[in-house]
Design a protein around this motif. Structure first.
Motif, PDB file in Angstrom:
ATOM      1  N   GLU A 140      39.225  20.761  -2.089  1.00 38.81           N
ATOM      2  CA  GLU A 140      40.123  19.652  -2.467  1.00 38.81           C
ATOM      3  C   GLU A 140      40.246  18.634  -1.341  1.00 38.81           C
ATOM      4  O   GLU A 140      40.282  17.425  -1.587  1.00 38.81           O
ATOM      5  CB  GLU A 140      41.516  20.191  -2.826  1.00 38.81           C
ATOM      6  N   ASP A 141      40.314  19.115  -0.096  1.00 36.78           N
ATOM      7  CA  ASP A 141      40.376  18.177   1.039  1.00 36.78           C
ATOM      8  C   ASP A 141      39.182  17.221   0.996  1.00 36.78           C
ATOM      9  O   ASP A 141      39.326  16.018   1.221  1.00 36.78           O
ATOM     10  CB  ASP A 141      40.302  18.923   2.381  1.00 36.78           C
ATOM     11  N   GLU A 142      38.024  17.783   0.703  1.00 37.03           N
ATOM     12  CA  GLU A 142      36.817  16.955   0.697  1.00 37.03           C
ATOM     13  C   GLU A 142      36.787  16.037  -0.523  1.00 37.03           C
ATOM     14  O   GLU A 142      36.568  14.827  -0.398  1.00 37.03           O
ATOM     15  CB  GLU A 142      35.571  17.849   0.719  1.00 37.03           C
ATOM     16  N   GLU A 143      36.992  16.626  -1.694  1.00 38.88           N
ATOM     17  CA  GLU A 143      36.783  15.841  -2.918  1.00 38.88           C
ATOM     18  C   GLU A 143      37.879  14.826  -3.185  1.00 38.88           C
ATOM     19  O   GLU A 143      37.616  13.739  -3.688  1.00 38.88           O
ATOM     20  CB  GLU A 143      36.663  16.783  -4.116  1.00 38.88           C
ATOM     21  N   GLN A 144      39.101  15.200  -2.864  1.00 39.35           N
ATOM     22  CA  GLN A 144      40.203  14.289  -3.202  1.00 39.35           C
ATOM     23  C   GLN A 144      40.501  13.296  -2.081  1.00 39.35           C
ATOM     24  O   GLN A 144      41.079  12.249  -2.327  1.00 39.35           O
ATOM     25  CB  GLN A 144      41.453  15.090  -3.559  1.00 39.35           C
ATOM     26  N   ASP A 145      40.132  13.643  -0.865  1.00 37.26           N
ATOM     27  CA  ASP A 145      40.508  12.772   0.255  1.00 37.26           C
ATOM     28  C   ASP A 145      39.321  12.287   1.093  1.00 37.26           C
ATOM     29  O   ASP A 145      39.124  11.087   1.239  1.00 37.26           O
ATOM     30  CB  ASP A 145      41.526  13.496   1.148  1.00 37.26           C
ATOM     31  N   LEU A 146      38.567  13.193   1.656  1.00 39.54           N
ATOM     32  CA  LEU A 146      37.502  12.768   2.581  1.00 39.54           C
ATOM     33  C   LEU A 146      36.402  11.969   1.864  1.00 39.54           C
ATOM     34  O   LEU A 146      36.015  10.878   2.317  1.00 39.54           O
ATOM     35  CB  LEU A 146      36.903  13.996   3.281  1.00 39.54           C
ATOM     36  N   PHE A 147      35.891  12.497   0.762  1.00 41.99           N
ATOM     37  CA  PHE A 147      34.784  11.812   0.081  1.00 41.99           C
ATOM     38  C   PHE A 147      35.204  10.410  -0.424  1.00 41.99           C
ATOM     39  O   PHE A 147      34.458   9.443  -0.214  1.00 41.99           O
ATOM     40  CB  PHE A 147      34.232  12.653  -1.071  1.00 41.99           C
ATOM     41  N   ASP A 193      27.154  20.481  -5.594  1.00 46.22           N
ATOM     42  CA  ASP A 193      27.224  21.806  -4.945  1.00 46.22           C
ATOM     43  C   ASP A 193      28.596  22.445  -5.180  1.00 46.22           C
ATOM     44  O   ASP A 193      28.700  23.656  -5.385  1.00 46.22           O
ATOM     45  CB  ASP A 193      27.061  21.671  -3.420  1.00 46.22           C
ATOM     46  N   HIS A 194      29.638  21.623  -5.135  1.00 45.10           N
ATOM     47  CA  HIS A 194      30.985  22.178  -5.337  1.00 45.10           C
ATOM     48  C   HIS A 194      31.140  22.739  -6.752  1.00 45.10           C
ATOM     49  O   HIS A 194      31.786  23.766  -6.955  1.00 45.10           O
ATOM     50  CB  HIS A 194      32.051  21.107  -5.081  1.00 45.10           C
ATOM     51  N   ARG A 195      30.553  22.038  -7.746  1.00 46.97           N
ATOM     52  CA  ARG A 195      30.642  22.545  -9.121  1.00 46.97           C
ATOM     53  C   ARG A 195      29.891  23.871  -9.239  1.00 46.97           C
ATOM     54  O   ARG A 195      30.307  24.777  -9.951  1.00 46.97           O
ATOM     55  CB  ARG A 195      30.077  21.523 -10.120  1.00 46.97           C
ATOM     56  N   LEU A 196      28.762  23.951  -8.525  1.00 49.39           N
ATOM     57  CA  LEU A 196      28.003  25.206  -8.515  1.00 49.39           C
ATOM     58  C   LEU A 196      28.868  26.304  -7.893  1.00 49.39           C
ATOM     59  O   LEU A 196      28.916  27.434  -8.389  1.00 49.39           O
ATOM     60  CB  LEU A 196      26.726  24.998  -7.689  1.00 49.39           C
ATOM     61  N   SER A 197      29.554  25.952  -6.822  1.00 47.65           N
ATOM     62  CA  SER A 197      30.436  26.921  -6.161  1.00 47.65           C
ATOM     63  C   SER A 197      31.563  27.359  -7.108  1.00 47.65           C
ATOM     64  O   SER A 197      31.921  28.536  -7.157  1.00 47.65           O
ATOM     65  CB  SER A 197      31.010  26.293  -4.882  1.00 47.65           C
TER      66      SER A 197
END
Ligand SMILES: [Fe+2]
Ligand SMILES: [Fe+2]
Length: 182
Positions: free
Chosen positions: A73-80, A103-107
């Motif tokens: 969430e840190d990456e997808e909602q904020d950093l990216f 990759d996150h969806r795969l995860s």
């Protein structure tokens, strides 16, 4: 004199990333990645051990259930999103982020069966099947290549392009996500 961030750095990566590092969010991401790398090594040992250590299984389960969702969430909602806004078109960050989001969806799909297998082991259930061992090894392979890509592309661009105000926003949002005050 050592800064708060220095004091928060671990040598062994055996604990969740120190929340005091959130004052320097890119260092927090870097530390989270070191932590994830250590978890990958533990998961690999679990996959290959005759009888995996229960404490290692519990430790990895804690990471997968509690720390990993926050990191994604840190990456997808904020950093990216901040990177998409700040990077130059010639940086081609959009393509890199699309790949990482994939990759996150795969995860999202691969993590629950890994958690289920580890939870059974933790309860003292049947040992891992050959298929489960292979699943763990594949999971580790994907996680490692994802980490390498993020460390090589995402964090350097973040250091280059994000503004001081962006970094403050990251700190605020990541602290809120963890139920921490300002
Ligand atoms: Fe990451
Ligand atoms: Fe990621």
């Amino acid at each position: 004199m050592r800064s708060d961030a220095d004091q928060g750095r671990r040598g062994d990566c055996l604990r969740p990333t120190d929340p005091s590092l959130l004052s320097d969010p890119l260092t927090f991401f870097h530390e989270d990645h070191l932590r994830e790398r250590e978890i990958c090594a533990m998961l690999e040992r679990i996959a290959t051990a005759e009888t995996p250590k229960t404490c290692a299984v519990t430790h990895v389960l804690g990471f997968l259930r509690e720390e990993l969702p926050l990191h994604l969430e840190d990456e997808e909602q904020d950093l990216f999103p901040l990177l998409r806004r700040r990077c130059e078109p010639s940086d081609e960050i959009g393509k890199a982020i699309d790949r990482l989001a994939g990759d996150h969806r795969l995860s999202d799909a691969q993590t629950p069966p890994v958690v289920a297998a580890l939870a059974r082991l933790e309860r003292g259930g049947e040992s891992l099947s050959a298929d489960e061992r292979e699943r763990l090894v594949i999971y580790v392979g994907h996680a490692r290549s994802h980490l390498i890509f993020e460390n090589a592309i995402i964090l350097p661009f973040a250091r280059l392009r994000l503004t001081e105000s962006d970094l403050q926003t990251l700190t605020l949002r990541m602290r809120q996500r963890r139920g921490l005050g300002r």
